[in-house]
Write a protein that holds these residues in place. Structure first.
Motif, PDB file in Angstrom:
ATOM      1  N   VAL A  23      18.873 -45.091 -18.470  1.00  0.00           N
ATOM      2  CA  VAL A  23      18.412 -46.232 -17.843  1.00  0.00           C
ATOM      3  C   VAL A  23      17.070 -46.418 -17.475  1.00  0.00           C
ATOM      4  N   ARG A  26      15.220 -47.049 -20.821  1.00  0.00           N
ATOM      5  CA  ARG A  26      15.565 -48.631 -21.250  1.00  0.00           C
ATOM      6  C   ARG A  26      14.482 -49.451 -20.337  1.00  0.00           C
ATOM      7  N   TYR A  27      14.302 -49.055 -19.197  1.00  0.00           N
ATOM      8  CA  TYR A  27      13.066 -50.171 -18.303  1.00  0.00           C
ATOM      9  C   TYR A  27      11.847 -50.061 -18.710  1.00  0.00           C
ATOM     10  N   TYR A  38       8.167 -47.273 -13.584  1.00  0.00           N
ATOM     11  CA  TYR A  38       9.507 -47.662 -12.773  1.00  0.00           C
ATOM     12  C   TYR A  38       9.448 -47.531 -11.043  1.00  0.00           C
ATOM     13  N   MET A 116      18.298 -55.931 -18.651  1.00  0.00           N
ATOM     14  CA  MET A 116      18.866 -54.477 -18.241  1.00  0.00           C
ATOM     15  C   MET A 116      20.490 -54.580 -18.115  1.00  0.00           C
TER      16      MET A 116
END
Length: 143
Positions: A23, A26-27, A38, A116
């Motif tokens: 995750v 992917r951010y 992030y 997302m």
């Protein structure tokens, strides 16, 4: 008594670790476009919601200690997105305030959650269930 396995695929901790890495990765391209990491994005999410917050409250909301949060805030301030202000009534307390530039970034960041959501490809019910299970897990292991 439960039967516990030492096989990697049976480990909940590994599934959580792999999910977190996937995750966060992917951010990365989405946040690169905004010039954010992030953790910086998480700080801004709190500030976009609240407008401003004492450093202590940011740490509580993000479950970060002062030593981790302070460099994040310094970088956000150097980039012109936030301003740290000592409170007149208590010089020891520092409030973090969004700048106009930080507020403007909010508009550009509006594309991140839907992107997302599409990447995770979970329906709203499964998303809510997963979020609730993870919150329960955190509460249980934090006791």
């Amino acid at each position: 008594m439960r039967d516990f396995s030492l096989e990697l695929d049976d480990q909940l901790c590994f599934a959580l670790y792999a999910a977190s890495r996937a995750v966060t990765a992917r951010y990365r391209p989405l946040l690169d476009e905004l010039g954010l990491t992030y953790p910086q994005y998480l700080v801004l999410l709190v500030l976009w919601e609240r407008g401003s917050a004492p450093v202590k409250d940011l740490g509580t909301a993000l479950q970060l200690d002062y030593g981790t949060l302070s460099p994040l805030l310094k970088r956000l301030e150097a980039n012109g997105l936030v301003r740290r202000e000592r409170r007149a009534e208590d010089e020891r307390s520092v409030r973090v305030v969004l700048t106009a530039q930080g507020e403007e970034l909010r508009e550009r960041a509006k594309d991140v959650p839907p992107a997302m959501g599409a990447a995770m490809d979970l329906d709203p019910e499964r998303t809510a269930l997963l979020r609730d299970l993870l919150r329960t897990l955190v509460a249980n292991v934090s006791r």
